[in-house]
Scaffold this motif. Structure first.
Motif, PDB file in Angstrom:
ATOM      1  N   HIS A 370      79.263  88.432  26.792  1.00  0.00           N
ATOM      2  CA  HIS A 370      78.416  87.234  26.870  1.00  0.00           C
ATOM      3  C   HIS A 370      77.983  86.757  25.482  1.00  0.00           C
ATOM      4  CE1 HIS A 370      77.884  87.097  31.263  1.00  0.00           C
ATOM      5  NE2 HIS A 370      77.912  88.421  31.220  1.00  0.00           N
ATOM      6  N   ARG A 399      63.934  89.671  37.315  1.00  0.00           N
ATOM      7  CA  ARG A 399      65.287  89.885  37.846  1.00  0.00           C
ATOM      8  C   ARG A 399      65.526  91.348  38.229  1.00  0.00           C
ATOM      9  NH1 ARG A 399      65.222  85.554  34.683  1.00  0.00           N
ATOM     10  NH2 ARG A 399      66.782  83.889  34.960  1.00  0.00           N
ATOM     11  N   GLY A 434      74.809  90.056  32.515  1.00  0.00           N
ATOM     12  CA  GLY A 434      74.790  88.694  33.046  1.00  0.00           C
ATOM     13  C   GLY A 434      73.383  88.138  33.162  1.00  0.00           C
ATOM     14  N   ASP A 435      72.465  88.965  33.651  1.00  0.00           N
ATOM     15  CA  ASP A 435      71.076  88.513  33.772  1.00  0.00           C
ATOM     16  C   ASP A 435      70.462  88.242  32.402  1.00  0.00           C
ATOM     17  OD1 ASP A 435      71.107  88.585  36.507  1.00  0.00           O
ATOM     18  OD2 ASP A 435      70.137  90.543  36.684  1.00  0.00           O
ATOM     19  N   GLN A 438      71.625  84.948  31.006  1.00  0.00           N
ATOM     20  CA  GLN A 438      70.925  83.817  31.607  1.00  0.00           C
ATOM     21  C   GLN A 438      69.529  83.656  31.008  1.00  0.00           C
ATOM     22  OE1 GLN A 438      70.891  84.212  35.845  1.00  0.00           O
ATOM     23  NE2 GLN A 438      73.113  83.948  36.062  1.00  0.00           N
ATOM     24  N   THR A 442      67.996  80.183  28.789  1.00  0.00           N
ATOM     25  CA  THR A 442      67.083  79.343  29.566  1.00  0.00           C
ATOM     26  C   THR A 442      65.664  79.671  29.176  1.00  0.00           C
ATOM     27  OG1 THR A 442      66.992  80.963  31.371  1.00  0.00           O
ATOM     28  CG2 THR A 442      68.639  79.198  31.540  1.00  0.00           C
ATOM     29  N   ARG A 446      65.414  81.397  25.006  1.00  0.00           N
ATOM     30  CA  ARG A 446      66.592  80.742  24.436  1.00  0.00           C
ATOM     31  C   ARG A 446      66.944  81.303  23.068  1.00  0.00           C
ATOM     32  NH1 ARG A 446      68.918  76.162  25.878  1.00  0.00           N
ATOM     33  NH2 ARG A 446      67.099  75.626  27.167  1.00  0.00           N
TER      34      ARG A 446
END
Length: 448
Positions: A370, A399, A434-435, A438, A442, A446
């Motif tokens: 990522h 999460r 992956g989490d 994200q 966002t 960021r």
């Protein structure tokens, strides 16, 4: 005058006692600047040498600290709650990756070793006046140090790495002395230093260990001690390479009065070769003041509060002398149990080392997929630089992931989070990466 508080006294001891009382009563807060000694001497009508002597007393007692031209200030109060005690709540079903613990499945069964130790105690109970260290444990430690090319010397058995390091610092340094420490580094050590009246001098590091220029700067600036983690550095996973060890030995050679403390807590559970700063490639000691510590916590279990250390005669002698005046010795039940685990190779290092490496590298690869840069060449943890660790840890918690905020481990280094990969399965690593990706693109997490 100091703010609204008038310092009083005619003799150095009186001035120091007055300041110390005011600090204890909260009338002089942490960080308050003391007057220049000539100004205070003029206010009190005493010789400047008297005020200088008072300031030395206060510094030696850990009440104030001096910063060259910046003058003297009241020291911050010692930490009474360790960084590790300030933990995020773990919601039901969340995955806790904040602890830094080894995988319990990779720890040895303690019953057989404790039974051997108990049987030995039944045959020959340890009583007052018994030698402090178990000869069998000392022999195993001596052979282990020699096999890894560590310089020989006197040996000590203490109650874990931090206990050993504390005794060395207390007996070799004075309050007010600076200690060069890795930044980010071990939170317990960062808490301990101010509690002992010592001043941390942060040293940046990369995957190969402390940066030589940073160490040189800290020692040239007056730091009297350097604490280095040889491998499995907490929290970044750094491990000394032969080239970095040689560069750091060259730096230490320019500062011959430095006390060197090496913490090899990764012994027994990592496969990176051991590199010592205390001796050359032939194992011959190059340091007059040195201490190398190995703990049983990561390889055999955190509840086995035991470490072995090798060092110069003066440092080890002072540690043992202080131990005699305090705890007396480490329980021989523990010593003989650890010796039995060691002697029988209860957990061959190749097993846990391979497992920890695979789990760590799986997480690093998932993060790299990522575009997330992270560190973790050895040990139980992965360090991920982030722009806002508070926002990132909160978003990960939503999460279902509990990460350790980097503030537990940092002094001046940039923010980050620590993820313990010791029990992380490959599929979990993919989901976590992956989490985190994200989170970082966002909201407040960021990147850039």
């Amino acid at each position: 005058m100091l703010g609204d508080y008038p310092i009083k006294g005619r003799r150095a001891s009186e001035i120091a006692a007055d300041v110390e009382r005011a600090v204890g009563a909260g009338e002089l807060p942490p960080g308050a600047a003391l007057p220049p000694l000539r100004d205070l001497a003029a206010d009190l009508g005493v010789n400047p040498n008297t005020v200088a002597a008072a300031y030395r007393l206060l510094r030696d007692r850990g009440v104030i600290e001096t910063a060259g031209r910046k003058g003297s200030r009241v020291r911050p109060r010692p930490a009474t709650t360790s960084r590790d005690e300030i933990a995020l709540p773990v919601p039901p079903g969340a995955r806790d990756l904040s602890t830094g613990n080894p995988d319990p499945a990779l720890l040895p069964a303690l019953g057989p070793a404790l039974a051997v130790a108990a049987a030995a105690a039944d045959r020959a109970p340890v009583l007052y006046g018994h030698p402090a260290a178990d000869p069998g444990l000392l022999a195993l430690a001596r052979d282990s140090f020699a096999a890894d090319g560590a310089p020989g010397g006197a040996l000590a058995v203490c109650s874990g790495s931090l206990d050993t390091i504390e005794q060395a610092l207390v007996t070799r340094l004075r309050p007010g002395d600076a200690v060069a420490v890795e930044d980010p580094g071990w939170g317990s050590l960062l808490d301990l230093l101010p509690a002992l009246g010592l001043v941390p001098a942060p040293v940046r590091l990369d995957d190969e260990g402390p940066l030589p220029a940073e160490v040189d700067r800290a020692l040239a600036g007056g730091a009297r001690c350097l604490v280095v983690t040889n491998r499995a550095q907490n929290p970044t996973g750094a491990a000394l390479t032969p080239a970095r060890a040689a560069d750091l030995r060259a730096v230490l050679d320019r500062h011959p009065g430095t006390l060197l403390i090496e913490d090899d807590h990764g012994h027994g559970m990592v496969d990176q070769p051991f590199q010592s700063l205390a001796g050359g490639p032939d194992g011959v000691p190059t340091r007059a003041s040195r201490l190398l510590v190995r703990s049983a916590a990561k390889a055999y279990g955190p509840d086995l509060r035991l470490s072995v250390a090798v060092g110069d005669e003066v440092t080890i002698g002072r540690i043992l002398g202080r131990q005699r005046l305090a705890t007396g010795w480490v329980s021989h039940l523990l010593q003989q149990a650890v010796a039995e685990l060691w002697r029988t190779d209860a957990v061959p290092v190749a097993g846990p080392a391979a497992a920890y490496r695979a789990r760590r590298e799986a997480l690093l690869a998932a993060l790299a997929g990522h575009g997330i840069a992270a560190h973790g060449v050895s040990g139980l943890n992965v360090w991920v630089p982030v722009p806002d660790e508070t926002a990132v840890t909160a978003a990960l918690l939503q999460r279902g992931w509990v990460a350790a905020p980097g503030a537990r481990f940092r002094l001046h280094s940039p923010p980050g989070i620590r993820l313990t990969s010791a029990t992380l399965a490959a599929d979990e690593a993919v989901r976590l990466a992956g989490d985190l990706a994200q989170v970082l693109v966002t909201g407040r997490g960021r990147r850039g």
